[in-house]
Scaffold this motif. Structure first.
Motif, PDB file in Angstrom:
ATOM      1  N   GLY A   1      44.374  68.924  72.394  1.00 24.76           N
ATOM      2  CA  GLY A   1      45.302  69.873  71.535  1.00 24.76           C
ATOM      3  C   GLY A   1      44.873  71.395  71.697  1.00 24.76           C
ATOM      4  O   GLY A   1      43.984  71.640  72.197  1.00 24.76           O
ATOM      5  N   THR A   2      45.558  72.253  70.905  1.00 25.93           N
ATOM      6  CA  THR A   2      45.031  73.565  70.939  1.00 25.93           C
ATOM      7  C   THR A   2      43.592  73.665  70.194  1.00 25.93           C
ATOM      8  O   THR A   2      43.126  73.052  69.516  1.00 25.93           O
ATOM      9  CB  THR A   2      46.064  74.320  70.094  1.00 25.93           C
ATOM     10  N   ILE A   3      42.910  74.722  71.203  1.00 25.31           N
ATOM     11  CA  ILE A   3      41.431  74.867  70.786  1.00 25.31           C
ATOM     12  C   ILE A   3      41.183  75.940  69.610  1.00 25.31           C
ATOM     13  O   ILE A   3      42.062  77.065  69.780  1.00 25.31           O
ATOM     14  CB  ILE A   3      40.639  74.985  71.907  1.00 25.31           C
ATOM     15  N   GLY A   4      40.270  76.177  68.908  1.00 28.10           N
ATOM     16  CA  GLY A   4      39.842  77.168  68.174  1.00 28.10           C
ATOM     17  C   GLY A   4      40.291  77.482  66.775  1.00 28.10           C
ATOM     18  O   GLY A   4      39.978  78.300  65.964  1.00 28.10           O
ATOM     19  N   ASP A   5      41.328  76.527  66.519  1.00 27.88           N
ATOM     20  CA  ASP A   5      41.985  76.439  65.126  1.00 27.88           C
ATOM     21  C   ASP A   5      41.021  76.399  63.776  1.00 27.88           C
ATOM     22  O   ASP A   5      41.172  77.336  63.171  1.00 27.88           O
ATOM     23  CB  ASP A   5      42.930  75.345  64.753  1.00 27.88           C
ATOM     24  N   HIS A   6      40.042  75.670  64.126  1.00 28.87           N
ATOM     25  CA  HIS A   6      39.079  75.198  62.725  1.00 28.87           C
ATOM     26  C   HIS A   6      38.079  76.521  62.677  1.00 28.87           C
ATOM     27  O   HIS A   6      38.334  77.096  61.498  1.00 28.87           O
ATOM     28  CB  HIS A   6      38.211  74.137  63.181  1.00 28.87           C
ATOM     29  N   GLY A   7      37.530  77.159  63.699  1.00 27.54           N
ATOM     30  CA  GLY A   7      36.871  78.206  63.530  1.00 27.54           C
ATOM     31  C   GLY A   7      37.617  79.544  63.353  1.00 27.54           C
ATOM     32  O   GLY A   7      37.062  80.184  62.354  1.00 27.54           O
ATOM     33  N   ILE A   8      38.706  79.762  63.400  1.00 28.11           N
ATOM     34  CA  ILE A   8      39.502  80.863  62.886  1.00 28.11           C
ATOM     35  C   ILE A   8      40.064  80.812  61.661  1.00 28.11           C
ATOM     36  O   ILE A   8      40.086  81.689  60.914  1.00 28.11           O
ATOM     37  CB  ILE A   8      40.644  81.293  64.107  1.00 28.11           C
ATOM     38  N   SER A   9      40.458  79.619  61.312  1.00 29.33           N
ATOM     39  CA  SER A   9      40.747  79.452  59.906  1.00 29.33           C
ATOM     40  C   SER A   9      39.808  79.599  58.919  1.00 29.33           C
ATOM     41  O   SER A   9      39.934  79.948  57.711  1.00 29.33           O
ATOM     42  CB  SER A   9      41.319  77.910  59.757  1.00 29.33           C
TER      43      SER A   9
ATOM     44  N   ASP B   1      35.501  84.463  72.444  1.00 29.08           N
ATOM     45  CA  ASP B   1      36.218  83.760  73.557  1.00 29.08           C
ATOM     46  C   ASP B   1      36.495  82.155  72.811  1.00 29.08           C
ATOM     47  O   ASP B   1      35.598  81.691  72.264  1.00 29.08           O
ATOM     48  CB  ASP B   1      35.127  83.610  74.531  1.00 29.08           C
ATOM     49  N   PRO B   2      37.728  81.922  72.633  1.00 28.65           N
ATOM     50  CA  PRO B   2      38.256  80.719  72.160  1.00 28.65           C
ATOM     51  C   PRO B   2      37.457  79.442  72.646  1.00 28.65           C
ATOM     52  O   PRO B   2      37.587  78.648  71.955  1.00 28.65           O
ATOM     53  CB  PRO B   2      39.617  80.837  72.227  1.00 28.65           C
ATOM     54  N   LEU B   3      36.959  79.808  74.025  1.00 29.15           N
ATOM     55  CA  LEU B   3      36.159  78.426  74.224  1.00 29.15           C
ATOM     56  C   LEU B   3      35.080  78.262  73.437  1.00 29.15           C
ATOM     57  O   LEU B   3      34.397  77.218  73.798  1.00 29.15           O
ATOM     58  CB  LEU B   3      35.675  78.636  75.700  1.00 29.15           C
TER      59      LEU B   3
END
Lengths: 352, 352
Positions: A186-194, A278-280
């Motif tokens: 699924g989509t990446i980076g959601d946890h970190g940004i939240s 970088d969302p990666l």
């Protein structure tokens, strides 16, 4: 959940330790590997640890036992989509699940700051219960320590898990093979940004919520359809880039990503653009990377798309032979190819 | 090692939580039980946890797996006789060993304060290695987190352990029976007093060193001679008094101690007298309490006296039927009998 187990990990360029632990030593990236190699690995070295996965496999007369541990120090302890309790249970459940094993039991060690509100502790314990119920695991042993006010930041939770592996499944970071495809669930980076948003470090508001979730049911539904999975790993601290670098080195292969195919929510993209991230490299807590033969991809995607946590699963890259040192590469949107390094230093401290 | 697992423990007089975690909630005594019952137990309740021991037993097709976890927050991290690393390994080894199981594997979760000296981390990892070698256990999974300076006190280590139990052995806190004898494997209070001395809280110097040690080899040498042990437990935080109160309640028996027979080093006695401490409540990290039929005592003592950690083993009390609420009693030196309660509140915070 974590990428910085005490791995048999040789850093391409070991960075000398300068005498003090730095925040970056907890990043899950190159500095963490370096600390682990220089200190823990030096002393704790054994074949099970050497395997370099996020879990440890023990043979116990017939059935294989899988174990894993994680410390949780996330700040803030409550964030959109979860809290430190859900994170602690899901994190260890996921580390065990990506071995192919079925997680069954957890232990939990609580280190609590004096004065911590009981109602917060209650809420955390309740969300551990709910996550454990969803994952069908039991918390069977615990410990509680309290330190003086100012000697810890609210609450830290270390969990360890035990799971059981059906004979025959060999799924780990060293199994990636040229010709394999790379799928993200699924989509990446959601946890970190939240979590950054919850810290008010974004400078603007966002509706992104953490993806923290126990992934064992989704993973087992995949394994019910195909046993031909070579690698599963959850790209937590250090993000997709760091996790794929670990796998490239363990399997001695190159991994090539296609930037256009990587699923990223608009809000996550926007936040990363503004912050220069970088969302990666941004942490995920409810995603799995799968590496498997091309011919099995449609079966995998069918299983993932049928599950609430895998709806946005997609192929993002492929495995090829590594001529020299294993690398992660990316075909960029603008038509070039760049090297995607492992995270070095601390991008987002206390993200899990 | 710890006495405050999430036990199915009904406090005689539950103390209402007043909204905040207090230092005493980490004492291992009544307040800890109360926190566990009121918060964790409410949510984590399951038959394995309910057994109320320091370890958890899992059935895995034929062989039984024993697991246990402990968080270590001792202050100071280096003390006479050991350090937080030795404590972390020995503590979990001992918790598993007192079930009768052979400990085999450990996981370790490190939470480290930014700026912590690498040389101290190295020394701690080395003493974990040495203790693991002595105990013949392997550290097979780990995790490292770093928090900002001031957000943790130097280093906290949470360990979890896995051991294997031979079929047939049933040794736990609910097995004490009227007519049984109570044996302690050596002098009590050494660990607590040595740590206080290291904190410079005694106001005078002492030569007492901590008894911290892995006890699995001694325990296995006992089990090689007799299988008729009903209870083994290591009297750590909360001391002998708290541990025996736990056992009295689990087994629904009275335990009567003979004050004259309790082995206490002169310096420990002197320190306790000056500080107003009762050595029965002072933590041990290298002692075991055994409860077993009278007729097996000579065999047990023979095995213990042959081992470096059991040279001073001695009978200190006996088990009798409990008419009403289970109690720990003590025949005092001056000829009376007094009730020995469970530790309430915090006597010595961060002793392990």
């Amino acid at each position: 959940m974590e990428n910085n187990k005490f791995e048999n990990f040789s850093c391409p360029l070991p960075i000398p330790l300068n005498g003090q632990v730095a925040i970056g030593h907890g990043s899950g990236g190159t500095l963490t590997k370096n600390l682990i190699t220089s200190v823990f690995y030096k002393y704790f070295h054994n074949p099970i640890l050497d395997a370099g996965n996020d879990f440890a496999e023990i043979s116990a007369k017939g059935s294989k036992i899988i174990t894993s541990t994680d410390g949780h120090v996330i700040d803030p302890i409550f964030f959109p989509g979860g809290d430190i309790g859900k994170l602690a249970v899901a994190g260890t459940v996921n580390d065990i699940s990506v071995s192919g094993a079925i997680p069954k039991y957890l232990t939990a060690s609580f280190i609590i700051e004096e004065g911590f509100p009981i109602k917060d502790l209650d809420q955390i314990a309740q969300s551990m219960q709910q996550c454990a119920l969803e994952a069908d695991v039991k918390i069977i042993s615990g410990d509680t320590k309290v330190v003086e006010k100012g000697k810890a930041d609210k609450i830290f939770i270390s969990t360890a898990g035990i799971g059981f592996l059906k004979n025959g499944l060999i799924i780990n970071g060293s199994q990636a093979k040229p010709g394999d495809a790379v799928v993200v669930s699924g989509t990446i980076g959601d946890h970190g940004i939240s979590v950054l948003a919850a810290r008010n470090e974004l400078g603007f508001s966002t509706t992104v919520i953490s993806d923290v979730a126990p992934l064992n049911n989704m993973i087992q539904s995949v394994l019910a359809l195909t046993h031909h999975i070579h690698v599963m790993r959850d790209p937590t601290r250090g993000g997709v880039a760091t996790t794929l670098n670990e796998i490239a080195m363990q399997s001695k292969v190159n991994i090539t990503l296609d930037e256009e195919k990587i699923p990223i929510k608009k809000q996550v993209h926007a936040a990363c653009d503004i912050l220069g991230f970088d969302p990666l490299y941004v942490a995920n807590e409810g995603k799995v990377l799968f590496i498997l033969p091309e011919r099995e991809v449609s079966t995998l995607l069918k299983a993932l798309h049928a599950h609430q946590y895998g709806k946005n699963a997609v192929v993002i890259g492929s495995i090829s032979q590594s001529s020299n040192s294993p690398k992660v590469l990316m075909h960029t949107r603008i038509g070039g190819t760049r090297i995607v390094d492992m995270l070095s230093g601390a991008m987002l401290p206390r993200i899990c």
